[in-house]
Design an enzyme around this catalytic site. Structure first.
Site, short mmCIF file in Angstrom:
data_model
loop_
_atom_site.label_atom_id
_atom_site.label_comp_id
_atom_site.label_asym_id
_atom_site.label_seq_id
_atom_site.Cartn_x
_atom_site.Cartn_y
_atom_site.Cartn_z
N GLU A 191 0.09 -0.54 -4.78
CA GLU A 191 -0.93 0.51 -4.92
C GLU A 191 -0.25 1.86 -4.79
O GLU A 191 0.71 2.02 -4.02
CB GLU A 191 -1.98 0.36 -3.81
CG GLU A 191 -3.16 1.31 -3.91
CD GLU A 191 -3.08 2.56 -3.04
OE1 GLU A 191 -4.03 3.35 -3.06
OE2 GLU A 191 -2.04 2.76 -2.35
N HIS A 210 -0.41 11.11 -2.17
CA HIS A 210 -1.70 10.81 -1.55
C HIS A 210 -2.49 12.07 -1.21
O HIS A 210 -3.64 12.23 -1.62
CB HIS A 210 -1.49 9.97 -0.29
CG HIS A 210 -2.77 9.63 0.42
ND1 HIS A 210 -3.35 10.48 1.34
CD2 HIS A 210 -3.59 8.55 0.32
CE1 HIS A 210 -4.48 9.92 1.78
NE2 HIS A 210 -4.64 8.75 1.19
N LYS A 214 -7.09 9.96 -6.97
CA LYS A 214 -7.27 10.40 -5.59
C LYS A 214 -8.19 11.61 -5.41
O LYS A 214 -9.02 11.64 -4.52
CB LYS A 214 -5.89 10.75 -5.01
CG LYS A 214 -5.89 10.87 -3.53
CD LYS A 214 -5.98 9.49 -2.91
CE LYS A 214 -6.96 9.45 -1.79
NZ LYS A 214 -7.21 8.10 -1.28
N ASP A 238 -1.29 6.41 -5.26
CA ASP A 238 -2.32 7.45 -5.40
C ASP A 238 -1.85 8.45 -6.44
O ASP A 238 -0.70 8.87 -6.45
CB ASP A 238 -2.52 8.15 -4.06
CG ASP A 238 -2.82 7.15 -2.96
OD1 ASP A 238 -3.91 6.59 -2.96
OD2 ASP A 238 -1.92 6.91 -2.12
N HIS A 279 0.83 -1.20 0.00
CA HIS A 279 0.00 0.00 0.00
C HIS A 279 0.87 1.25 0.00
O HIS A 279 1.63 1.47 0.95
CB HIS A 279 -0.89 -0.02 1.25
CG HIS A 279 -1.82 1.13 1.35
ND1 HIS A 279 -1.79 2.03 2.38
CD2 HIS A 279 -2.83 1.53 0.53
CE1 HIS A 279 -2.73 2.92 2.21
NE2 HIS A 279 -3.39 2.65 1.10
N ARG A 280 0.78 2.03 -1.07
CA ARG A 280 1.67 3.20 -1.30
C ARG A 280 3.13 2.75 -1.34
O ARG A 280 4.03 3.49 -0.94
CB ARG A 280 1.48 4.28 -0.24
CG ARG A 280 0.02 4.64 0.05
CD ARG A 280 -0.11 5.74 1.09
NE ARG A 280 -1.48 5.83 1.59
CZ ARG A 280 -1.88 6.61 2.56
NH1 ARG A 280 -1.02 7.41 3.18
NH2 ARG A 280 -3.15 6.63 2.96
N GLU A 298 -4.81 4.52 -7.99
CA GLU A 298 -6.00 5.13 -7.39
C GLU A 298 -6.08 6.59 -7.78
O GLU A 298 -5.15 7.37 -7.51
CB GLU A 298 -5.96 4.98 -5.86
CG GLU A 298 -7.22 5.57 -5.22
CD GLU A 298 -7.17 5.68 -3.71
OE1 GLU A 298 -6.33 5.01 -3.07
OE2 GLU A 298 -7.98 6.46 -3.17
N ASP A 300 0.62 -1.62 4.54
CA ASP A 300 1.78 -0.72 4.59
C ASP A 300 3.05 -1.50 4.93
O ASP A 300 4.15 -0.98 4.75
CB ASP A 300 1.57 0.34 5.68
CG ASP A 300 0.34 1.19 5.45
OD1 ASP A 300 0.02 1.48 4.28
OD2 ASP A 300 -0.32 1.58 6.45
O1 G3P Z 1 -6.94 1.91 -2.35
C1 G3P Z 1 -6.94 1.56 -1.02
C2 G3P Z 1 -6.53 2.71 -0.16
O2 G3P Z 1 -5.37 3.26 -0.71
C3 G3P Z 1 -7.58 3.77 -0.05
O3 G3P Z 1 -7.31 4.73 0.92
O4 G3P Z 1 -6.54 6.91 1.71
O5 G3P Z 1 -4.96 5.00 1.65
O6 G3P Z 1 -5.70 6.08 -0.46
P1 G3P Z 1 -6.07 5.71 0.95
MG MG Z 2 -4.73 4.87 -1.95
#
Ligand code: G3P
Ligand code: MG
Length: 252
Positions: free
Chosen positions: A50, A65, A126, A52, A23-24, A124, A244
């Site tokens: 993933e 993000h 954003k 943003d 994640h990120r 994503e 994460d």
């Molecule tokens: O795509 C899953 C997650 O990334 C969504 O929330 O705020 O971490 O971008 P956020």
């Molecule tokens: Mg995200």
């Protein structure tokens, strides 16, 4: 999504194996949404990453993000009012410690080149400000990198994913969802011929998983950092987890 990434997703799903998503990037240890975080995720052997994405003032898709610069960069103010050359000059690593000083905000194009189809990439969309403006150029950029086969688009903004579908019948879509009823994600996924629903971990139930699987939709769950919770969700039958701390997938 048609080739290698689809094969990865389908093979892991058929084998009952979890799709492991950073994640990120490996953002628990390395500054989020930087090439360093993506390199760290690759080194851990994740299946997917993933990130943003937002538009700079001059229309360049950039990877960050927050809609403002303060938390993760040396800049101030909204991302959307800065040109790419201004964003490129900012430090995006020092906030996580001196080791990471010199990390930059990447363009999506930089990350596409860095990953080069080795993992699935979830892009994503954003910012609500970008809806209507970002989707077609984003799909064109991904297509120009020959990456439609390994990129999955998602957004909390329903119009954004609808616009992605309008821009491309081939684009893989994940329906990102953070509200009740979670079954709303299924309806939108049906409408858009999405590949998966992407619910918050707080919304996942056995009924939701069963309903998604009955429609041949994957269930990709964010953001799970606790190993005991990862185990519970895997046992419940989810297909993918965002974390994460992708290093913790090894503990499953
Ligand atoms: O795509 C899953 C997650 O990334 C969504 O929330 O705020 O971490 O971008 P956020
Ligand atoms: Mg995200």
């Amino acid at each position: 999504m048609t080739s290698a990434a689809t094969a990865t997703i389908r093979a892991r799903s058929a084998a009952g194996e979890l799709l492991r998503i950073a994640h990120r990037g490996a953002s628990g240890r390395v500054p989020e949404n930087t090439c360093a975080a993506f390199a760290a995720a690759l080194a851990l052997g994740v299946d997917a990453i993933e990130l943003d994405c937002q538009l700079s003032a001059d229309g360049v898709p950039v990877v960050i993000h927050d809609e403002t610069l303060e938390r993760t960069t040396s800049g101030i103010g909204p991302v959307a009012v800065k040109r790419w050359d201004e964003l490129a000059a900012l430090d995006a690593g020092a906030w996580r410690g001196p080791t990471f000083r010199g990390e930059r905000i990447p363009r999506l194009a930089d990350v596409l080149a860095q990953l080069d189809g080795r993992v699935v990439l979830n892009v994503e969309i954003k910012s609500a400000r970008d809806v209507g403006a970002i989707e077609a150029p984003l799909v064109a950029l991904v297509a120009a990198h020959d990456a439609l086969s390994w990129v999955l688009f998602s957004s909390f903004h329903e119009a954004a994913v609808r616009n992605v579908r309008a821009a491309s019948t081939d684009a893989a879509i994940g329906v990102l969802w953070d509200r009740r009823p979670a079954t709303g994600a299924l309806a939108l996924a049906d409408e858009l011929h999405a590949r998966c629903i992407v619910p918050s971990r707080r919304l996942v139930t056995p009924e939701l998983i069963a309903a998604a699987h009955a429609r041949d939709l994957g269930v990709w769950v964010w953001t799970v950092n606790d190993v005991a919770e990862m185990r519970r969700l895997v046992a419940a039958g989810v297909d993918a987890l965002f974390s994460d701390y992708p290093e913790r997938f090894a503990e499953l």
